[in-house]
Design a protein around this motif. Structure first.
Motif, PDB file in Angstrom:
ATOM      1  N   GLN A  83       0.873  -1.172   0.000  1.00 37.45           N
ATOM      2  CA  GLN A  83       0.000   0.000   0.000  1.00 37.45           C
ATOM      3  C   GLN A  83       0.912   1.224   0.000  1.00 37.45           C
ATOM      4  O   GLN A  83       1.246   1.780   1.045  1.00 37.45           O
ATOM      5  N   LEU A  84       1.291   1.639  -1.202  1.00 42.71           N
ATOM      6  CA  LEU A  84       2.280   2.697  -1.340  1.00 42.71           C
ATOM      7  C   LEU A  84       1.715   4.064  -1.020  1.00 42.71           C
ATOM      8  O   LEU A  84       0.572   4.380  -1.329  1.00 42.71           O
ATOM      9  N   ARG A  85       2.535   4.845  -0.408  1.00 47.48           N
ATOM     10  CA  ARG A  85       2.273   6.268  -0.252  1.00 47.48           C
ATOM     11  C   ARG A  85       3.000   6.979  -1.387  1.00 47.48           C
ATOM     12  O   ARG A  85       2.441   7.801  -2.087  1.00 47.48           O
ATOM     13  N   ASN A  86       4.268   6.663  -1.546  1.00 44.39           N
ATOM     14  CA  ASN A  86       5.094   7.274  -2.579  1.00 44.39           C
ATOM     15  C   ASN A  86       5.270   6.264  -3.717  1.00 44.39           C
ATOM     16  O   ASN A  86       5.859   5.205  -3.513  1.00 44.39           O
ATOM     17  N   PRO A  87       4.782   6.562  -4.915  1.00 38.95           N
ATOM     18  CA  PRO A  87       4.900   5.614  -6.021  1.00 38.95           C
ATOM     19  C   PRO A  87       6.349   5.311  -6.405  1.00 38.95           C
ATOM     20  O   PRO A  87       6.620   4.309  -7.057  1.00 38.95           O
ATOM     21  N   SER A  88       7.289   6.128  -5.960  1.00 39.31           N
ATOM     22  CA  SER A  88       8.705   5.854  -6.223  1.00 39.31           C
ATOM     23  C   SER A  88       9.243   4.732  -5.339  1.00 39.31           C
ATOM     24  O   SER A  88      10.368   4.287  -5.538  1.00 39.31           O
ATOM     25  N   ASN A  89       8.453   4.287  -4.375  1.00 35.79           N
ATOM     26  CA  ASN A  89       8.908   3.252  -3.454  1.00 35.79           C
ATOM     27  C   ASN A  89       8.458   1.846  -3.856  1.00 35.79           C
ATOM     28  O   ASN A  89       8.306   0.978  -2.996  1.00 35.79           O
ATOM     29  N   THR A  90       8.282   1.621  -5.143  1.00 36.66           N
ATOM     30  CA  THR A  90       7.930   0.271  -5.569  1.00 36.66           C
ATOM     31  C   THR A  90       9.091  -0.671  -5.248  1.00 36.66           C
ATOM     32  O   THR A  90      10.252  -0.258  -5.203  1.00 36.66           O
ATOM     33  N   ALA A  91       8.766  -1.913  -5.030  1.00 35.68           N
ATOM     34  CA  ALA A  91       9.773  -2.909  -4.678  1.00 35.68           C
ATOM     35  C   ALA A  91      10.675  -3.209  -5.870  1.00 35.68           C
ATOM     36  O   ALA A  91      10.217  -3.220  -7.011  1.00 35.68           O
ATOM     37  N   PRO A  92      11.954  -3.488  -5.605  1.00 35.17           N
ATOM     38  CA  PRO A  92      12.817  -3.938  -6.686  1.00 35.17           C
ATOM     39  C   PRO A  92      12.334  -5.306  -7.197  1.00 35.17           C
ATOM     40  O   PRO A  92      11.658  -6.044  -6.456  1.00 35.17           O
ATOM     41  N   ASP A  93      12.667  -5.630  -8.421  1.00 32.56           N
ATOM     42  CA  ASP A  93      12.177  -6.871  -9.038  1.00 32.56           C
ATOM     43  C   ASP A  93      12.444  -8.105  -8.180  1.00 32.56           C
ATOM     44  O   ASP A  93      11.588  -8.970  -8.051  1.00 32.56           O
ATOM     45  N   TRP A  94      13.640  -8.197  -7.595  1.00 33.52           N
ATOM     46  CA  TRP A  94      13.995  -9.390  -6.824  1.00 33.52           C
ATOM     47  C   TRP A  94      13.102  -9.572  -5.599  1.00 33.52           C
ATOM     48  O   TRP A  94      12.976 -10.679  -5.089  1.00 33.52           O
ATOM     49  N   ALA A  95      12.476  -8.502  -5.115  1.00 34.60           N
ATOM     50  CA  ALA A  95      11.707  -8.566  -3.878  1.00 34.60           C
ATOM     51  C   ALA A  95      10.230  -8.864  -4.095  1.00 34.60           C
ATOM     52  O   ALA A  95       9.532  -9.253  -3.150  1.00 34.60           O
ATOM     53  N   VAL A  96       9.739  -8.712  -5.306  1.00 37.26           N
ATOM     54  CA  VAL A  96       8.293  -8.790  -5.552  1.00 37.26           C
ATOM     55  C   VAL A  96       7.701 -10.112  -5.080  1.00 37.26           C
ATOM     56  O   VAL A  96       6.715 -10.129  -4.330  1.00 37.26           O
ATOM     57  N   SER A  97       8.271 -11.240  -5.471  1.00 36.76           N
ATOM     58  CA  SER A  97       7.676 -12.522  -5.075  1.00 36.76           C
ATOM     59  C   SER A  97       7.835 -12.771  -3.579  1.00 36.76           C
ATOM     60  O   SER A  97       6.936 -13.334  -2.945  1.00 36.76           O
TER      61      SER A  97
END
Length: 174
Positions: A83-97
């Motif tokens: 649940q992002l507040r800042n859209p720049s804080n998306t997870a890096p690819d390795w962390a998504v799963s």
């Protein structure tokens, strides 16, 4: 000939190996510094200028704090959430799963067979509720600051102790 075999053995066992324990320790040190620096700055601003000013710290200062901590420790560090507040804080690819299960314990992921990815849960403390609590309980100045800085904010409605998100740390081989 014995000398050459010894050199090859030393190179094979030492120089090319990855010390996962040291990488995990470094990731924890970086996470601790990031948490202490950011939360200290937020508490300072909340006490002097109120919680609405803390929103501006997260928007304006948090990325620089992450960069400075990363440079100090030789890592890359950030924060993310489902649940992002800042859209720049998306997870890096390795962390998504790894984040799909919303781990509440530290989680480690091997990246590129050498780098280490670390995820550390962020649990909400009582002072965090001034900006992350139930929307109806937030001060209007906080709501205004959120609307200005984060028009698509998804980071309210939490209670003390809830999993807010994760610190992530990428550690190169040591």
């Amino acid at each position: 000939m014995k000398h050459a075999a010894l050199v090859v053995g030393v190179l094979a066992s030492g120089c090319g190996s990855v010390d996962r324990v040291a990488q995990e320790e470094l990731s924890l040190e970086a996470r601790d510094e990031m948490f202490q620096t950011l939360s200290g700055r937020l508490m300072e601003v909340i006490q002097s200028d109120g919680p609405a000013a803390a929103v501006n710290v997260c928007a304006g200062e948090a990325p620089g704090i992450a960069q400075a901590v990363g440079e100090t420790h030789g890592v890359v560090i950030g924060r993310t959430s489902t649940q992002l507040r800042n859209p720049s804080n998306t997870a890096p690819d390795w962390a998504v799963s790894a984040l799909a299960d919303q781990p509440t314990e530290p989680t480690f992921v091997e990246i590129n067979r050498r780098d280490l990815g670390a995820l550390y849960p962020i649990l909400l403390l009582k002072p965090c509720l001034a900006c992350h609590g139930a929307e109806e309980s937030l001060d209007q100045t906080v709501l205004d600051a959120l609307a200005t800085n984060y028009p698509d904010d998804q980071a309210t409605g939490y209670a003390e102790g809830d999993l807010r998100g994760h610190f992530w740390v990428e550690v190169p081989p040591l």
